[in-house]
Design a protein around this motif. Structure first.
Motif, PDB file in Angstrom:
ATOM      1  N   HIS A  51       0.878  -1.172   0.000  1.00 32.68           N
ATOM      2  CA  HIS A  51       0.000   0.000   0.000  1.00 32.68           C
ATOM      3  C   HIS A  51       0.916   1.222   0.000  1.00 32.68           C
ATOM      4  O   HIS A  51       1.796   1.324   0.868  1.00 32.68           O
ATOM      5  CB  HIS A  51      -0.880   0.004   1.239  1.00 32.68           C
ATOM      6  CG  HIS A  51      -1.755  -1.205   1.337  1.00 32.68           C
ATOM      7  ND1 HIS A  51      -2.769  -1.450   0.433  1.00 32.68           N
ATOM      8  CD2 HIS A  51      -1.768  -2.241   2.202  1.00 32.68           C
ATOM      9  CE1 HIS A  51      -3.370  -2.587   0.746  1.00 32.68           C
ATOM     10  NE2 HIS A  51      -2.780  -3.091   1.807  1.00 32.68           N
ATOM     11  N   THR A  53       1.716   4.342   1.049  1.00 34.98           N
ATOM     12  CA  THR A  53       1.347   5.310   2.084  1.00 34.98           C
ATOM     13  C   THR A  53       2.609   6.011   2.588  1.00 34.98           C
ATOM     14  O   THR A  53       3.726   5.644   2.193  1.00 34.98           O
ATOM     15  CB  THR A  53       0.724   4.568   3.283  1.00 34.98           C
ATOM     16  OG1 THR A  53       1.758   3.726   3.845  1.00 34.98           O
ATOM     17  CG2 THR A  53      -0.448   3.696   2.878  1.00 34.98           C
ATOM     18  N   GLU A  55       3.871   5.626   5.449  1.00 38.82           N
ATOM     19  CA  GLU A  55       4.670   4.649   6.203  1.00 38.82           C
ATOM     20  C   GLU A  55       5.495   3.791   5.244  1.00 38.82           C
ATOM     21  O   GLU A  55       6.668   3.486   5.514  1.00 38.82           O
ATOM     22  CB  GLU A  55       3.760   3.767   7.063  1.00 38.82           C
ATOM     23  CG  GLU A  55       3.074   4.490   8.215  1.00 38.82           C
ATOM     24  CD  GLU A  55       1.907   5.366   7.801  1.00 38.82           C
ATOM     25  OE1 GLU A  55       1.333   5.125   6.713  1.00 38.82           O
ATOM     26  OE2 GLU A  55       1.564   6.304   8.552  1.00 38.82           O
ATOM     27  N   THR A  56       4.874   3.424   4.123  1.00 35.91           N
ATOM     28  CA  THR A  56       5.611   2.650   3.122  1.00 35.91           C
ATOM     29  C   THR A  56       6.772   3.487   2.570  1.00 35.91           C
ATOM     30  O   THR A  56       7.863   2.962   2.314  1.00 35.91           O
ATOM     31  CB  THR A  56       4.652   2.220   1.989  1.00 35.91           C
ATOM     32  OG1 THR A  56       3.670   1.374   2.579  1.00 35.91           O
ATOM     33  CG2 THR A  56       5.365   1.487   0.882  1.00 35.91           C
ATOM     34  N   ASP A 125       2.400  -7.517  -0.336  1.00 32.16           N
ATOM     35  CA  ASP A 125       1.318  -7.388   0.647  1.00 32.16           C
ATOM     36  C   ASP A 125       0.089  -7.973  -0.042  1.00 32.16           C
ATOM     37  O   ASP A 125      -0.675  -7.256  -0.690  1.00 32.16           O
ATOM     38  CB  ASP A 125       1.115  -5.919   1.023  1.00 32.16           C
ATOM     39  CG  ASP A 125       0.128  -5.738   2.160  1.00 32.16           C
ATOM     40  OD1 ASP A 125      -0.779  -6.581   2.300  1.00 32.16           O
ATOM     41  OD2 ASP A 125       0.243  -4.738   2.902  1.00 32.16           O
ATOM     42  N   ASN A 340      -9.930   0.759   5.639  1.00 32.61           N
ATOM     43  CA  ASN A 340      -8.984   1.617   6.372  1.00 32.61           C
ATOM     44  C   ASN A 340      -8.005   2.321   5.444  1.00 32.61           C
ATOM     45  O   ASN A 340      -7.532   3.413   5.742  1.00 32.61           O
ATOM     46  CB  ASN A 340      -8.231   0.797   7.436  1.00 32.61           C
ATOM     47  CG  ASN A 340      -7.468  -0.367   6.856  1.00 32.61           C
ATOM     48  OD1 ASN A 340      -7.732  -0.785   5.740  1.00 32.61           O
ATOM     49  ND2 ASN A 340      -6.522  -0.888   7.601  1.00 32.61           N
ATOM     50  N   LEU A 341      -7.728   1.690   4.293  1.00 31.53           N
ATOM     51  CA  LEU A 341      -6.773   2.307   3.371  1.00 31.53           C
ATOM     52  C   LEU A 341      -7.466   3.035   2.234  1.00 31.53           C
ATOM     53  O   LEU A 341      -6.825   3.765   1.483  1.00 31.53           O
ATOM     54  CB  LEU A 341      -5.828   1.242   2.820  1.00 31.53           C
ATOM     55  CG  LEU A 341      -4.737   0.860   3.827  1.00 31.53           C
ATOM     56  CD1 LEU A 341      -4.463  -0.613   3.825  1.00 31.53           C
ATOM     57  CD2 LEU A 341      -3.470   1.657   3.572  1.00 31.53           C
ATOM     58  N   GLU A 345      -6.248   6.570   6.192  1.00 32.87           N
ATOM     59  CA  GLU A 345      -4.836   6.531   5.791  1.00 32.87           C
ATOM     60  C   GLU A 345      -4.131   5.234   6.157  1.00 32.87           C
ATOM     61  O   GLU A 345      -2.912   5.175   6.201  1.00 32.87           O
ATOM     62  CB  GLU A 345      -4.108   7.715   6.444  1.00 32.87           C
ATOM     63  CG  GLU A 345      -4.566   9.043   5.901  1.00 32.87           C
ATOM     64  CD  GLU A 345      -4.067  10.193   6.755  1.00 32.87           C
ATOM     65  OE1 GLU A 345      -2.875  10.499   6.708  1.00 32.87           O
ATOM     66  OE2 GLU A 345      -4.893  10.788   7.478  1.00 32.87           O
ATOM     67  N   GLY A 346      -4.911   4.189   6.472  1.00 31.45           N
ATOM     68  CA  GLY A 346      -4.285   2.924   6.870  1.00 31.45           C
ATOM     69  C   GLY A 346      -3.899   2.955   8.338  1.00 31.45           C
ATOM     70  O   GLY A 346      -4.300   3.856   9.081  1.00 31.45           O
ATOM     71  N   HIS A 347      -3.117   1.972   8.733  1.00 34.93           N
ATOM     72  CA  HIS A 347      -2.727   1.899  10.144  1.00 34.93           C
ATOM     73  C   HIS A 347      -1.844   3.087  10.506  1.00 34.93           C
ATOM     74  O   HIS A 347      -1.030   3.531   9.695  1.00 34.93           O
ATOM     75  CB  HIS A 347      -1.901   0.648  10.422  1.00 34.93           C
ATOM     76  CG  HIS A 347      -2.601  -0.630  10.123  1.00 34.93           C
ATOM     77  ND1 HIS A 347      -3.928  -0.719   9.838  1.00 34.93           N
ATOM     78  CD2 HIS A 347      -2.119  -1.895  10.099  1.00 34.93           C
ATOM     79  CE1 HIS A 347      -4.243  -1.980   9.638  1.00 34.93           C
ATOM     80  NE2 HIS A 347      -3.161  -2.718   9.776  1.00 34.93           N
ATOM     81  N   MET A 352       2.977   0.576  12.088  1.00 34.76           N
ATOM     82  CA  MET A 352       3.707   0.232  10.850  1.00 34.76           C
ATOM     83  C   MET A 352       5.218   0.281  11.095  1.00 34.76           C
ATOM     84  O   MET A 352       5.996  -0.380  10.407  1.00 34.76           O
ATOM     85  CB  MET A 352       3.327   1.198   9.712  1.00 34.76           C
ATOM     86  CG  MET A 352       1.884   1.104   9.240  1.00 34.76           C
ATOM     87  SD  MET A 352       1.240  -0.561   9.039  1.00 34.76           S
ATOM     88  CE  MET A 352       2.232  -1.194   7.695  1.00 34.76           C
ATOM     89  N   PHE A 356       7.194  -2.693   9.494  1.00 30.67           N
ATOM     90  CA  PHE A 356       8.175  -2.409   8.448  1.00 30.67           C
ATOM     91  C   PHE A 356       9.614  -2.591   8.930  1.00 30.67           C
ATOM     92  O   PHE A 356      10.530  -2.813   8.128  1.00 30.67           O
ATOM     93  CB  PHE A 356       7.920  -1.032   7.851  1.00 30.67           C
ATOM     94  CG  PHE A 356       6.722  -1.021   6.904  1.00 30.67           C
ATOM     95  CD1 PHE A 356       6.184  -2.205   6.423  1.00 30.67           C
ATOM     96  CD2 PHE A 356       6.151   0.173   6.483  1.00 30.67           C
ATOM     97  CE1 PHE A 356       5.093  -2.211   5.551  1.00 30.67           C
ATOM     98  CE2 PHE A 356       5.064   0.185   5.598  1.00 30.67           C
ATOM     99  CZ  PHE A 356       4.538  -1.017   5.131  1.00 30.67           C
TER     100      PHE A 356
HETATM  101  N1  ADE Z   1      -1.379  -1.627   5.799  1.00 33.26           N
HETATM  102  C1  ADE Z   1      -2.225  -1.139   6.703  1.00 33.26           C
HETATM  103  N2  ADE Z   1      -1.938   0.136   7.015  1.00 33.26           N
HETATM  104  C2  ADE Z   1      -0.857   0.482   6.253  1.00 33.26           C
HETATM  105  C3  ADE Z   1      -0.111   1.662   6.126  1.00 33.26           C
HETATM  106  N3  ADE Z   1      -0.385   2.758   6.841  1.00 33.26           N
HETATM  107  N4  ADE Z   1       0.910   1.660   5.256  1.00 33.26           N
HETATM  108  C4  ADE Z   1       1.177   0.549   4.534  1.00 33.26           C
HETATM  109  N5  ADE Z   1       0.519  -0.604   4.622  1.00 33.26           N
HETATM  110  C5  ADE Z   1      -0.506  -0.639   5.478  1.00 33.26           C
END
Ligand code: ADE
Length: 418
Positions: A51, A53, A55-56, A125, A340-341, A345-347, A352, A356
């Motif tokens: 995903h 984001t 965080e990625t 993922d 959620n994504l 904005e996802g977790h 993360m 990660f």
């Molecule tokens: N999966 C769930 N939340 C995420 C995030 N914030 N970034 C990347 N992968 C996710």
């Protein structure tokens, strides 16, 4: 540099948001500092399908800091944050192939673009890179040392491949690390799923009957948070142990055909398909809302819902209204994709950070040991899992006890009793 993103003009916004996320990712930051010095991934080609984001982005910057050469594509057509793709390309020179809302054809075109540069490590993922390379790009297999898999659904797919002896390289199941699923699946999915539903609908959870299908780590997290907001939580399960656990945790447990007529909000978190289907839609109350937090958009059988609907319309962003022949209106959020994504904005970054960190250290591990591993699915080594917990505690400024010599001796003997 090759890339395919929505709008490079969004890069400053993306950079600011990435910097904000990194503020909350101290473990990954510590790993990055070590990577900068030791360059453990020098020249390593990594294809990542995650995903996209903030965080990625932080993970990508960590791998790059360790010397890796990366290509990133999306693991879901709706989860991409277009400002992040712009920043990765424009500010950090990382090739990205991802556009929020891309159709299926573009989604796979992007997966192919990530694979075509001949990665030695794949990072998935949901296992789309692994399944694509094994089905239509087998000529690339000889380059690959190993791969990582982020999520429950992907690990299930890969275990099936290993069981049928079709998997051709080793995979590390990030999802199965304790520092992943205890936190990401439970607290991450718990909070972000509700965040997604609230951002899409702005409804009040207090007093609502919220039906949660699936009581795995993710379902437990969603149930805990929904209860905390005053919802009456109902759990549906197929596994007697998990169902029993839900009963003991104080929730109502019943089959979906009973829950269907009671629920105000339905959340699927099972990893399986057609969990909500025609027989359930027909029983639902006027106004019932359905959302999915499982990896693929198969948990709500939308084509059956379309078949029994007389009309469909967009009610608001991420909310589709279906009017049934019986006049009742049902609502599906984000087309049944990961809520959620899609609408949030996802977790949060704090969880993360650990997920990660497992990814980054597992890539380093695969580079060192991948050639010694059989083509099956492996756990993250315990030493990595414990190191991540230690680093997180350190970052949170939390100290813990240490065993005394007497205690170490005691737990290592069997002679001593009462
Ligand atoms: N999966 C769930 N939340 C995420 C995030 N914030 N970034 C990347 N992968 C996710």
């Amino acid at each position: 540099m090759e890339y395919d993103i929505k709008d490079i003009g969004l890069s400053q916004k993306g950079k600011d948001r990435i910097e904000w996320a990194e503020r909350w990712m101290p473990v990954l930051k510590q790993i990055r500092e070590t990577f900068i010095k030791s360059q453990p991934l020098k020249g390593l080609k990594v294809a990542a399908c995650l995903h996209v984001t903030t965080e990625t982005a932080s993970l990508m910057l960590t791998l790059k800091a360790g010397g890796a050469d990366i290509r990133l594509c999306a693991s879901n057509p709706l989860s991409t944050q277009d400002d992040v793709t712009a920043a990765l390309v424009n500010e950090y020179e990382i090739p990205v192939f991802a556009i929020k809302g891309e159709d299926n054809e573009t989604y796979y075109k992007h997966i192919n673009a990530a694979l075509d540069f001949g990665p030695r490590i794949t990072m998935d993922d949901g296992a789309d890179l692994v399944s694509t390379i094994h089905s239509s790009k087998q000529h690339l297999l000889e380059n690959v040392i190993g791969g990582t898999e982020e999520t429950t659904t992907g690990v299930l797919r890969l275990n099936q491949m290993a069981k049928q002896s079709v998997l051709k390289y080793p995979i590390i199941a990030i999802n199965d690390a304790l520092t992943k699923h205890f936190f990401d699946n439970r607290y991450g999915t718990g909070q972000s799923t509700i965040d997604g539903i609230l951002r899409a609908t702005n409804i009040l959870f207090a007093g609502m009957s919220v039906v949660i299908a699936g009581y795995g780590w993710c379902g437990r997290g969603v149930a805990m948070r929904a209860e905390g907001m005053g919802a009456n939580v109902i759990i549906t399960e197929v596994d007697p142990l998990k169902a029993l656990e839900a009963v003991m945790d104080g929730y109502s447990v019943m089959p979906m055909h009973e829950a269907a007529s009671v629920g105000d909000v339905f959340i699927t978190v099972t990893g399986n398909k057609s969990v909500l289907r025609k027989e359930h839609f027909e029983k639902m109350k006027d106004g019932a809302i359905m959302a999915n937090a499982g990896h693929f958009n198969v948990e709500i059988n939308i084509s059956q819902l379309e078949q029994i609907s007389s009309t469909m319309r967009d009610s608001r962003e991420f909310v589709k209204e279906y009017t049934l022949a019986n006049g009742r209106r049902l609502y599906v959020l984000a087309d049944g994709r990961l809520i959620n994504l899609s609408s949030a904005e996802g977790h949060p970054s704090q969880v993360m950070d650990m997920s990660f960190a497992n990814q980054a250290l597992s890539v380093e591990y695969l580079l060192k040991h991948g050639n010694e591993l059989k083509p099956i699915v492996f756990k993250v080594p315990d030493a990595i899992d414990h190191e991540i917990a230690r680093l997180k505690l350190k970052a949170l400024n939390k100290n813990i006890d240490a065993l005394t010599d007497e205690q170490i001796k005691y737990i290592n003997t069997w002679e001593e009793g009462t």
